[in-house]
Design an enzyme around this catalytic site. Structure first.
Site, PDB file in Angstrom:
ATOM      1  N   THR A  31     -19.520 -48.906  72.340  1.00  0.00           N
ATOM      2  CA  THR A  31     -20.069 -47.626  72.786  1.00  0.00           C
ATOM      3  C   THR A  31     -21.545 -47.744  73.146  1.00  0.00           C
ATOM      4  OG1 THR A  31     -20.410 -46.983  70.478  1.00  0.00           O
ATOM      5  CG2 THR A  31     -18.402 -46.207  71.548  1.00  0.00           C
ATOM      6  N   GLN A 107      -9.637 -55.076  69.440  1.00  0.00           N
ATOM      7  CA  GLN A 107      -8.758 -54.074  70.031  1.00  0.00           C
ATOM      8  C   GLN A 107      -9.249 -53.671  71.417  1.00  0.00           C
ATOM      9  OE1 GLN A 107      -9.413 -51.670  66.348  1.00  0.00           O
ATOM     10  NE2 GLN A 107      -7.232 -51.238  66.516  1.00  0.00           N
ATOM     11  N   ASP A 110     -12.383 -54.758  77.159  1.00  0.00           N
ATOM     12  CA  ASP A 110     -13.520 -54.778  78.076  1.00  0.00           C
ATOM     13  C   ASP A 110     -14.075 -56.165  78.373  1.00  0.00           C
ATOM     14  OD1 ASP A 110     -15.116 -55.374  75.736  1.00  0.00           O
ATOM     15  OD2 ASP A 110     -15.299 -53.222  75.356  1.00  0.00           O
ATOM     16  N   HIS A 127      -5.078 -56.353  72.594  1.00  0.00           N
ATOM     17  CA  HIS A 127      -4.551 -55.373  73.541  1.00  0.00           C
ATOM     18  C   HIS A 127      -4.726 -55.816  74.989  1.00  0.00           C
ATOM     19  CE1 HIS A 127      -5.071 -52.073  70.257  1.00  0.00           C
ATOM     20  NE2 HIS A 127      -3.909 -52.700  70.156  1.00  0.00           N
ATOM     21  N   CYS A 138       6.993 -60.944  87.584  1.00  0.00           N
ATOM     22  CA  CYS A 138       6.949 -62.405  87.438  1.00  0.00           C
ATOM     23  C   CYS A 138       5.927 -62.878  86.410  1.00  0.00           C
ATOM     24  CB  CYS A 138       6.683 -63.083  88.788  1.00  0.00           C
ATOM     25  SG  CYS A 138       4.994 -62.882  89.422  1.00  0.00           S
ATOM     26  N   ILE A 244     -23.882 -49.551  65.439  1.00  0.00           N
ATOM     27  CA  ILE A 244     -23.429 -50.921  65.250  1.00  0.00           C
ATOM     28  C   ILE A 244     -24.380 -51.917  65.902  1.00  0.00           C
ATOM     29  CG2 ILE A 244     -21.587 -52.560  65.870  1.00  0.00           C
ATOM     30  CD1 ILE A 244     -19.654 -50.144  65.433  1.00  0.00           C
TER      31      ILE A 244
END
Length: 253
Positions: A31, A107, A110, A127, A138, A244
């Site tokens: 974020t 997860q 990006d 993911h 294919c 973070i």
């Protein structure tokens, strides 16, 4: 919940003492790079419910109009400044270079962990990735930039250049199964870790959130760094709240 200095110190000590660290990251680590989460007040799906519909494989396969709209939205995003890794991503690179990080399981789709310098050999994008497109028939993969060039040139719903099958981003959509080998690798790393560091995730998306109790049951310490409460705060040895990109570098320094 504001930052608790005692929790910061406990988390810093636990990380400093660990030699086999496994990291699980979620949307919160990106974020501060300008990438919104999905269901928050300013989340991608909150502001654009059509984007959530496009994340369901059954809708993608059955609705050509939705595919055309989604490709145009993805093309428009390319014209905006690209998100860049932040100090939180780079802190995990430092941890790897110190020889104490065994695996990052993210997860996020990006690609910012790899762009920051995390080794592909120690990175599981559980993911998938939005930086590639894949054929649903294919299985071949193509750089997303190549597919978007075709959209820019007038292909509203580009097909696989090899077999003519349906293309979508190489992400795991709702209704698709995760890669079993990736799940096995994540669980094995959690069992072998002496510390699991969960960053920027509410730890509510399964099965990958199960890494936390797996690690704890195997004797690992658990440190959670997130902006809000998570599903496993009660079993963590330290829970740190805050930005973070500011907090993580201080914890691993």
């Amino acid at each position: 919940m504001a930052e608790d200095p005692s929790q910061l110190e406990v988390a810093r000590r636990l990380i400093a003492d660990a030699q086999h660290i496994v990291v699980l990251t979620g949307a919160g680590i990106s974020t501060d790079s300008g990438i919104p989460d999905f269901r928050g007040p300013q989340g991608l799906w909150t502001r654009n419910p059509e984007a959530e519909k496009a994340s369901n494989i059954h809708n993608w396969v059955s609705d050509p109009g939705l595919r055309r709209s989604a490709w145009q939205s993805r093309l428009a995003a390319v014209d905006r400044p690209a998100p860049r890794p932040n100090a939180g991503h780079r802190a995990l690179v430092d941890l790897e270079r110190a020889g104490r990080l065994d695996l990052i399981v993210t997860q996020n789709v990006d690609g910012l962990h790899a762009e920051a310098g995390s080794s592909r050999a120690r990175l599981v994008e559980i993911h998938g990735t939005s930086r590639e497109a894949m054929c649903l028939d294919c299985g071949r993969r193509f750089p997303m930039t190549e597919v978007l060039d075709r959209v820019r040139d007038g292909e509203n719903d580009p097909a696989c250049a090899v077999c003519g099958g349906l293309l979508k981003s190489a992400t795991i959509s709702f209704g698709q199964s995760l890669v079993e080998a990736d799940l096995d690798r994540a669980a094995a790393a959690a069992r072998a870790a002496d510390l699991l560091l969960a960053v920027g995730s509410t730890l509510s998306v399964y099965p990958i959130a199960g890494m936390v109790p797996i690690a704890s049951a195997a004797g690992a310490r658990v440190v959670i760094v997130n902006g809000g409460a998570t599903e496993f705060d009660d079993i963590a040895d330290a829970v740190v709240r805050g930005s973070i990109s500011e907090t993580l570098p201080a914890l691993v320094r």
